[in-house]
Design an enzyme around this catalytic site. Structure first.
Site, PDB file in Angstrom:
ATOM      1  N   ASP A 130      -9.089   4.006  -1.780  1.00 11.39           N
ATOM      2  CA  ASP A 130      -9.911   4.334  -0.713  1.00 11.39           C
ATOM      3  C   ASP A 130     -11.236   4.892  -1.216  1.00 11.39           C
ATOM      4  O   ASP A 130     -11.319   6.170  -1.291  1.00 11.39           O
ATOM      5  CB  ASP A 130      -9.239   5.458   0.257  1.00 11.39           C
ATOM      6  CG  ASP A 130      -8.060   4.613   0.866  1.00 11.39           C
ATOM      7  OD1 ASP A 130      -8.022   3.441   0.928  1.00 11.39           O
ATOM      8  OD2 ASP A 130      -7.108   5.368   1.201  1.00 11.39           O
TER       9      ASP A 130
ATOM     10  N   GLU B  58       2.463   4.950  -4.135  1.00 11.94           N
ATOM     11  CA  GLU B  58       2.324   5.828  -5.254  1.00 11.94           C
ATOM     12  C   GLU B  58       3.812   6.608  -5.410  1.00 11.94           C
ATOM     13  O   GLU B  58       4.100   6.967  -6.806  1.00 11.94           O
ATOM     14  CB  GLU B  58       1.358   6.840  -5.124  1.00 11.94           C
ATOM     15  CG  GLU B  58      -0.203   6.474  -5.217  1.00 11.94           C
ATOM     16  CD  GLU B  58      -0.493   5.503  -3.951  1.00 11.94           C
ATOM     17  OE1 GLU B  58       0.044   5.726  -2.929  1.00 11.94           O
ATOM     18  OE2 GLU B  58      -1.309   4.507  -4.026  1.00 11.94           O
TER      19      GLU B  58
ATOM     20  N   ASP C 194       0.625  -1.286   0.054  1.00  6.01           N
ATOM     21  CA  ASP C 194      -0.047  -0.202   0.116  1.00  6.01           C
ATOM     22  C   ASP C 194       0.721   1.177   0.013  1.00  6.01           C
ATOM     23  O   ASP C 194       2.127   1.173   0.068  1.00  6.01           O
ATOM     24  CB  ASP C 194      -0.844  -0.100   1.228  1.00  6.01           C
ATOM     25  CG  ASP C 194      -1.941   1.192   1.247  1.00  6.01           C
ATOM     26  OD1 ASP C 194      -2.231   1.522   0.286  1.00  6.01           O
ATOM     27  OD2 ASP C 194      -2.197   1.574   2.493  1.00  6.01           O
TER      28      ASP C 194
END
Ligand code: GLC
Length: 817
Positions: A503, A430, A427
């Site tokens: 999300d 990015e 997670d």
């Protein structure tokens, strides 16, 4: 020769000054005016080196490479110097033996394969593509162009093609907007987008691949450039389609169709497919931020077994760690993780743990110490470490673009695997940084020896992280298939991981969005995808949660997840009637596992997407270019989720052909919209006539029972239809050594006979011995069944379905009227 429309004086690269260019808004070079933009001049020479063709205007050079009959790559070098060939997306170009040639006439140079022609126009260097019939599918609207990047060096590179009035566009990964991208301007820059909204852009992933559909013919453009990249599908000017990037090379692959499916398959040929997942990973997964301590985890897993709701995956979010330090455990919450994981495994649960990229700056923490000693963390241009705050506080970040760092990272999973962890969830890759958003542009990356700043590495950082994770798990787990899931990615990430859409929010709008996002990801190379079922933030009511479970039953990846500040969110949390319906659908997921697994094989081996929007079935129908609710799951099951509250019926478009209503067995002619009742207990599901849908018995988890019999649901049709069943060990890599079985079924019906044939190909032998046949929709009264010539007994149930059993090795079954 005709006059050059752009600048009649210049025959080499032209300098054109423009005051304010729309695409320049985000450039750091802004403020330096006028902006100098250079366009290709006219090609004055052509040169062939094998399958590569070079055209120059005296200064700039264009390379045209024949990759396959359908794929041609175009590259531009502003001053004739190409960058060294390297791509994270395309690991290796398999040069297929194709016949190609270069021809020339007064108007143009032409590179042709048997399927596509690439035209290089002599008067203006416009590049266009046509098919073997000479139909132009793609053409430049201005010559390829570039601007010097004064701040960083290199160039901003631009390509502008024409856009026809009825041209539609698809692809580009997880963009949260309508399926058809016509009229949109979008940007690729991986972004942590908590609670994103409809039309918010960019999100977590960058997939610079789109499909154009015009006049019934599809082609794809894969703009393999990892810098921030922009796409305009007729937004700025309805007659133009543009793509451009803030650096790197102007390099794109033209991928010819003519069918959308051909384009997607060819894109997979370049960027790869997902390896076969362990069968359990196709089951249901339960997640939450976070289940802790151990007693809570057990309460949840026991809840599944007590409620008789199947589940395979249980997740540990960040709170399992000690102070959010990756590869550590909070021993207060989890005193003996190995024992706990073993107990969970005995109850059929596979444990998946989260691992983020931020490594806490802490000299008493071995991962940080090792990374620091070996200089594995990213550094700024002046050699300071890249530091930022994420969950653990002050962190440094491994440079996953360095193969040595990936190797180190891969090895860190050893202990987790020895403890029994079956999957890893990457997670925040990015990469996300609190406050700043992400790394500053000047951070340096090793980029597998092709060094670059974060401008170049940003969009592939997450993919290289999950690559290191996957490769590590694969090595440590030896012959066992690992499961990985990532939030960020770039084209090709599917070779290493599944993805989820990040999300989202517990709203009906997000349910709709998730439906589009999964279809879009699937046709953009990422078939193994899903949403946070129920919505990550916010509170769904029972109805929304159930509708989401129903849709998620047909997401290749099926996981419920929720933020920590929300109410309990398990499939039984909303009471009846929701629990029973959720159970029924999760059971359906498990019944259809052999179908999903076979569809996955078709993805892995042949490059078919798992979810297919209706436009992919009938691309010539313009109205289908705008359908985004219904999709097929594989090629046999049409699904249309219910996306509105209180909806008791809805309109569904059925593609041409005959379809059976899954719930009622009613046979319906497709090629039209129909109204379908949608009580909370069902969603519209249709099975293509002639299909053979394999089914497992309901299990609480994969491996709970020895499969003693596989059910084959056979849907009568009066035309011939093929179906496939793929079988193998379900958890090893033996399939890479060709140990698997591909079964082909052919159903063909006549007014008073239905024939089913089976052919087998492969080296695997399943343990079960027989099939349980369930034949649906026979239009005549059966008088006997001949199985491999033998008369066998059968029964007819209340639904008029014909039931019988026979050996799994049958060759032909005839049902006679
Ligand atoms: C991010 C993830 C979410 C996770 C949370 C805590 O918001 O997207 O899925 O639960 O971080 O790790």
């Amino acid at each position: 020769m005709e006059e050059n429309i752009l600048n009649p004086e210049l025959v080499t690269s032209k300098l054109i000054e423009e005051e304010e260019e729309f695409h320049h808004l985000n450039n750091p070079a802004d403020g330096i005016k006028p902006i100098i933009k250079k366009y290709l001049g006219v090609p004055n020479n052509a040169d062939q080196q094998g399958n590569k063709f070079y055209f120059t205007d005296g200064d700039a050079k264009v390379e045209v490479v024949v990759i396959t009959d359908e794929i041609i790559r175009v590259r531009l070098a502003p001053h004739s110097v190409f960058l060294e060939e390297f791509s994270y997306a395309v690991p290796k170009i398999e040069q297929k033996a194709v016949v190609f040639k270069l021809t020339e006439d007064e108007e143009e140079f032409r590179v042709s394969t048997g399927v596509v022609n690439c035209h290089i126009r002599k008067k203006d260097f416009f590049i266009s593509f046509s098919d073997a019939e000479g139909h132009i599918t793609s053409t430049d609207a201005v010559p390829m162009h570039w601007e010097e990047n004064v701040a960083f060096g290199g160039y901003y590179v631009f390509c502008t093609k024409t856009c026809d009035s009825e041209e539609s566009f698809f692809g580009l990964g997880d963009k949260p907007t309508e399926l058809n991208l016509r009229g949109k301007r979008l940007v690729n820059w991986n972004t942590d987008a908590y609670s994103f909204a409809w039309n918010q852009d960019p999100l977590y992933r960058s997939i610079p691949f789109y499909i154009s559909l015009n006049e019934g013919i599809a082609h794809g453009i894969f703009f393999d450039n990892t810098f921030k990249a922009h796409f305009d599908f007729g937004a700025e000017d309805p007659t133009k389609t543009s793509f451009w990037a803030d650096g790197g090379e102007l390099q794109y692959y033209y991928i010819h169709g003519p069918h959308m499916m051909d384009v997607v398959k060819s894109y997979h040929l370049l960027t790869g497919t997902h390896p076969m997942p362990p069968l359990w990973a196709l089951g249901y997964h339960q997640c939450r931020w976070s289940y802790y301590p151990e007693a809570k985890v057990k309460k949840i897993t026991n809840g599944f077994r007590e409620n008789k709701i199947p589940c395979d995956g249980i997740y540990l979010d960040i709170d399992y760690m000690d102070g959010y330090r990756c590869f550590t455990w909070n021993r207060k919450y989890f005193p003996d993780p190995k024992r706990m994981i073993k107990e969970l495994a005995a109850d059929g649960f596979k444990t998946v743990v989260i691992i983020d990229p931020g490594i806490r700056v802490d000299d008493n923490y071995s991962v940080f110490k090792e990374g620091k000693k070996n200089r594995y963390f990213c550094r700024r241009s002046d050699d300071y470490f890249m530091e930022g705050h994420v969950w653990p506080g002050r962190c440094q970040f491994p440079d996953f673009t360095n193969p040595e760092v990936r190797e180190w990272w891969a090895g860190l999973f050893d202990e987790l695997v020895q403890m029994g962890v079956a999957g890893v969830w990457n997670d925040m890759n990015e990469p996300a940084v609190f406050g700043a958003g992400t790394f500053p542009d000047d951070v340096r990356h090793q980029y597998d020896g092709h060094r670059g700043s974060h401008r170049k590495a940003h969009n592939i950082y997450g993919m290289q992280m999950v690559r290191a994770t996957y490769e590590g798990l694969r090595k440590i787990m030896k012959n066992k298939r690992p499961f990985t899931i990532t939030r960020a990615g770039y084209s090709g990430v599917q070779r290493f991981s599944s993805v989820w859409t990040g999300d989202n929010v517990a709203t009906w709008e997000h349910l709709k969005l998730g439906n589009i996002q999964c279809q879009r990801l699937s046709i953009s190379g990422i078939s193994f995808c899903g949403t946070d079922i129920g919505g990550f933030s916010g509170e769904p009511d029972g109805e929304l949660f159930t509708r989401w479970i129903q849709m998620g039953t047909f997401s290749p990846f099926m996981r419920a997840h929720s933020a920590g500040d929300t109410k309990e969110r398990e499939p039984w949390s909303f009471g009846e009637p929701f629990t029973a319906i959720n159970r029924k659908f999760i059971e359906l997921r498990y019944r259809l596992l052999p179908y999903l697994y076979s569809t996955f094989w078709e993805h892995h081996r042949y490059g078919f997407p798992i979810l297919r929007p209706v436009v992919m079935q009938e691309q010539e129908e313009i109205s289908n270019h705008f359908r985004q609710d219904e999709f097929t799951y594989g090629d046999k099951i049409l699904v249309c989720p219910v996306l509105e509250p209180g909806q008791l019926s809805r309109t569904v478009y059925l593609p041409k052909g005959k379809w059976y209503n899954f719930w009622t067995y009613e046979l319906i002619d497709g090629g039209k919209e129909i109204e379908v009742p949608t009580p909370l207990e069902t969603i519209p599901l249709f099975i293509k006539a002639g299909s053979v849908i394999p089914e497992y018995p309901v299990m609480q988890y994969v491996g709970e029972k020895e499969i003693e019999e596989v059910k084959l649901n056979i849907y009568y049709s009066n035309y011939e239809v093929n179906s496939f069943l793929f079988e193998d060990y379900g958890e090893t890599f033996a399939y890479e050594q060709d140990i698997y079985l591909e079964k082909k079924f052919v159903v063909s019906g006549k007014p008073s006979v239905l024939t089913l044939q089976q052919s087998l190909d492969g080296l695997y032998t399943p343990r079960y011995e027989s099939y349980h046949f369930n034949v649906i929709g026979i239009p005549f009264t059966p008088s006997k069944i001949l199985a491999d010539g033998k008369d066998i007994p059968y029964s007819i149930d209340d639904n008029n379905c014909l039931e019988f059993k026979f050996t799994k090795n049958f060759k032909q079954i005839e049902i006679l009227g």
